[in-house]
Design an enzyme around this catalytic site. Structure first.
Site, short mmCIF file in Angstrom:
data_model
loop_
_atom_site.label_atom_id
_atom_site.label_comp_id
_atom_site.label_asym_id
_atom_site.label_seq_id
_atom_site.Cartn_x
_atom_site.Cartn_y
_atom_site.Cartn_z
N SER A 18 -9.77 108.72 -9.91
CA SER A 18 -10.37 107.83 -8.62
C SER A 18 -9.90 108.23 -7.46
O SER A 18 -10.82 107.95 -6.68
CB SER A 18 -10.16 106.44 -8.98
OG SER A 18 -8.58 106.32 -9.41
N ASN A 76 -15.64 103.43 -3.76
CA ASN A 76 -14.43 103.35 -3.19
C ASN A 76 -14.38 103.70 -1.95
O ASN A 76 -13.63 103.08 -1.03
CB ASN A 76 -13.41 103.93 -3.92
CG ASN A 76 -12.82 103.19 -5.24
OD1 ASN A 76 -13.24 101.90 -5.41
ND2 ASN A 76 -12.27 103.83 -6.18
N GLU A 106 -19.70 107.11 -11.77
CA GLU A 106 -19.84 108.12 -10.90
C GLU A 106 -19.72 109.51 -11.57
O GLU A 106 -18.65 109.76 -12.12
CB GLU A 106 -18.88 108.08 -9.78
CG GLU A 106 -19.33 106.70 -9.11
CD GLU A 106 -18.15 106.36 -7.83
OE1 GLU A 106 -18.56 105.86 -6.80
OE2 GLU A 106 -17.10 106.77 -8.17
N HIS A 110 -16.34 109.29 -13.37
CA HIS A 110 -15.49 108.17 -13.13
C HIS A 110 -16.00 106.70 -13.46
O HIS A 110 -16.91 106.33 -12.93
CB HIS A 110 -15.56 108.15 -11.48
CG HIS A 110 -14.52 107.02 -10.96
ND1 HIS A 110 -14.89 106.33 -9.60
CD2 HIS A 110 -13.15 106.50 -11.24
CE1 HIS A 110 -14.05 105.62 -9.32
NE2 HIS A 110 -12.81 105.80 -10.19
#
Ligand code: NAI
Length: 533
Positions: free
Chosen positions: A123, A194, A156, A144
């Protein structure tokens, strides 16, 4: 006959929180899965827990016994990397350390065929850096997943500098076949979710530091009025402050100290005190099941009595096309007595949707304080915050100029209460809370587009499916109007004198009408769990 995307089973390496979830997802879609972990006991334990959970689902009538059994049978524990030789795809979910991941893939390169695809669930590490050690880095990408992998729809797909388009296309088809939502992005810090989600936490942390309101009040604004599935402070307590702070700090360093990502000192205090949130029983809130009924409540304005004076005249000015739900609210039958007319005054300097409630101007916030505006217009001023849906939201957030008389402010609060709203009255804080948060989310999303990291469509899909935002930031910006977002950020930048609020170049171009985003954008998504960092 459909040509398989690759031959052989799928390998999942690392049987921790993410690995076992990914193994389940692959097995549910009919793949044979080989599961490896340096700690053999970890695999046994993870499989045992999976079996127990799945049998509970069967007993509860939520899953079929035969399909569940078949899924479990498809996952096989292996005790050596060499057993992964026949795999067509390897997904790694081991410890988050660059060297450990590089070592692993280097070993795999000498074990697996040249055709085997390699994927990392990292991540925060660079896919480009992990793939650097490979002789064929073209076959390596990020995959991800979000936690819990079997439930979260978003994946992702991260393209390193050398990842081939063929690798990306194959993984995209695979993720779609798994009934998940793939989005593609280049390998950059935080990928899509994120990174773009940072302001959701940062603006609430700033408001808390500036003592604008209590955590319960700030959370209620973004949840009940903003339309987000959870308040940011509540969410940080759930994620864990150690994890959330570390992600922000790693982005701050990765972006060479860009103030947009500056971590909060108040959150650092929580980390230093080991008040990590739900897992420690204490963060912004105390998490004690026995005290569930005594959770802190938001500060709502007391309901005014029916004898309180109601306004005499109400007029609507400015452009209200961006607020269709508020317009619908103003068309309630009980407001017919006012015969509210919508008059767009082209000379209006604020261009914000504004209600004139007797002598008080109540405008949608645009990043200036009420007092600044009141000085200019020489009239009592109040502002309201943005909402995903002003008609259905239970709460509306307001602020008032210090120049107003208490009666003027009270009358407007009473009027909104008479429309069935609970009112939160914040200090005179520029751009209130939802508006500044959404403006910053839009700004970050536009920076991601500007730097060709991901497409507009994938950004909104990612934010709606990965963190359950009520509306994708770009669709929200389009609806509100880019000029409004730009003015909000420019005003905040002026107010604080900080580069944190500097508008992205693409925002300036959109606001000037010199470019457009490709449509359609993802609009909304059902509410559910959120597990980003
Ligand atoms: P975890 O700590 O629960 O599990 C990691 C597993 O990998 C452990 O069982 C460990 O024994 C094993 N392992 C460590 N080194 C190994 C090696 N060299 N070879 C084989 N096995 C090894 O970790 P978690 O949370 O499942 O995270 C795994 C990866 O997924 C990390 O890269 C993390 O950043 C990423 N990730 C985690 C999310 C989360 O919410 N936990 C969400 C999305 C990604």
């Amino acid at each position: 006959m459909i040509t398989p995307l690759f031959h052989g089973p799928i390998a999942v390496i690392g049987a921790g929180t993410m690995g076992i979830g990914i193994a389940q997802v692959a097995a549910q879609s009919g793949h044979s899965v080989l599961l490896f972990d340096v700690n053999g006991e970890a695999v046994g334990q993870a499989l045992e827990n999976l079996r127990t959970r799945q049998h509970q689902r069967v007993e509860a009538g939520k899953a079929e016994a035969s399909t569940t059994e078949a899924m479990l049978q498809r996952i096989t524990q292996v005790n050596s990397l060499h057993a992964l030789a026949p795999c067509g795809l390897v997904i790694e979910a081991i410890v988050e350390q660059l060297e450990a991941k590089q070592n692993l893939f280097q070993q795999l390169e000498s074990i697996c065929s040249n055709q085997t695809l390699f994927a990392s669930n990292t991540s925060s590490l660079s896919i480009t850096a992990i793939a650097r050690v490979l002789s064929v880095p073209q076959r390596m990408a990020g995959l991800h997943f979000f936690n819990p992998a079997p439930l979260m729809k978003l994946v992702e797909i991260v393209q390193g500098l050398d990842t081939s388009l063929q690798t990306v296309a194959t993984l995209k088809t695979l993720v779609t076949n798994w009934k998940k939502q793939p989005v593609v992005c280049r390998s950059t810090p935080g990928f899509i979710v994120n990174r773009i989600a940072r302001p959701f936490y940062a603006e609430a942390l700033r408001a808390l530091e500036e003592q604008i309101a209590t955590p319960a009040t700030l959370d209620a604004i973004l949840k009940e009025s903003g339309g987000f599935a959870m308040g940011p402070l509540q969410l940080m307590d759930l994620i864990g402050h150690d994890v959330n702070y570390a992600v922000t700090e790693s982005l701050f360093h990765a972006f060479h100290g860009d103030p947009r990502f500056q971590p909060s000192l108040q959150q650092k205090e929580l980390v230093d005190a080991d008040h990590l949130g739900r897992k420690r029983g204490r963060g912004f809130y105390v998490h004690d099941i026995k005290k569930k009924d005594t959770q802190p409540q938001p500060k709502i304005e007391p309901k005014q009595s029916k004898t309180q004076k109601q306004p005499v005249r109400i007029k609507a000015t400015g452009n209200w096309t961006a607020l269709p739900h508020f317009v619908a609210l103003l068309q309630k039958p009980e407001l017919q007595q006012y015969g509210i007319i919508f008059e767009e005054n082209k000379n209006d300097r604020f261009h914000s949707p504004t209600l004139q409630i007797d002598d008080v101007l109540l405008a949608l916030t645009k990043g200036r304080t009420c007092a600044q505006i009141a000085d200019e217009v020489r009239a009592p001023v109040m502002q309201f915050d943005l909402s995903a849906n002003h008609q259905t939201a239970s709460i509306i957030t307001l602020s008032a100029a210090c120049q107003n008389t208490p009666q003027q402010t009270t009358k407007v609060i009473g009027f909104l209460q008479s429309l069935g709203k609970q009112v939160i009255h914040l200090p005179d804080y520029p751009a209130l809370l939802t508006m500044r948060t959404v403006a910053m989310l839009c700004n970050e999303a536009l920076d991601v587009i500007n730097k060709s990291i991901a497409s507009a469509e994938d950004i909104d899909l990612a934010m709606c499916h990965g963190v359950n935002y009520p509306i994708g930031p770009l669709a929200w910006g389009e609806r509100l109007g880019w000029k409004h977002i730009l003015s909000t950020l420019e005003n905040l930048q002026k107010f604080y004198g900080e580069p944190r609020y500097r508008p992205a170049p693409l925002l300036r171009q959109l606001a000037a009408g010199h470019t457009q985003l490709p449509l359609p954008l993802a609009k909304s998504h059902k509410k559910g769990d959120i597990h980003a960092k």
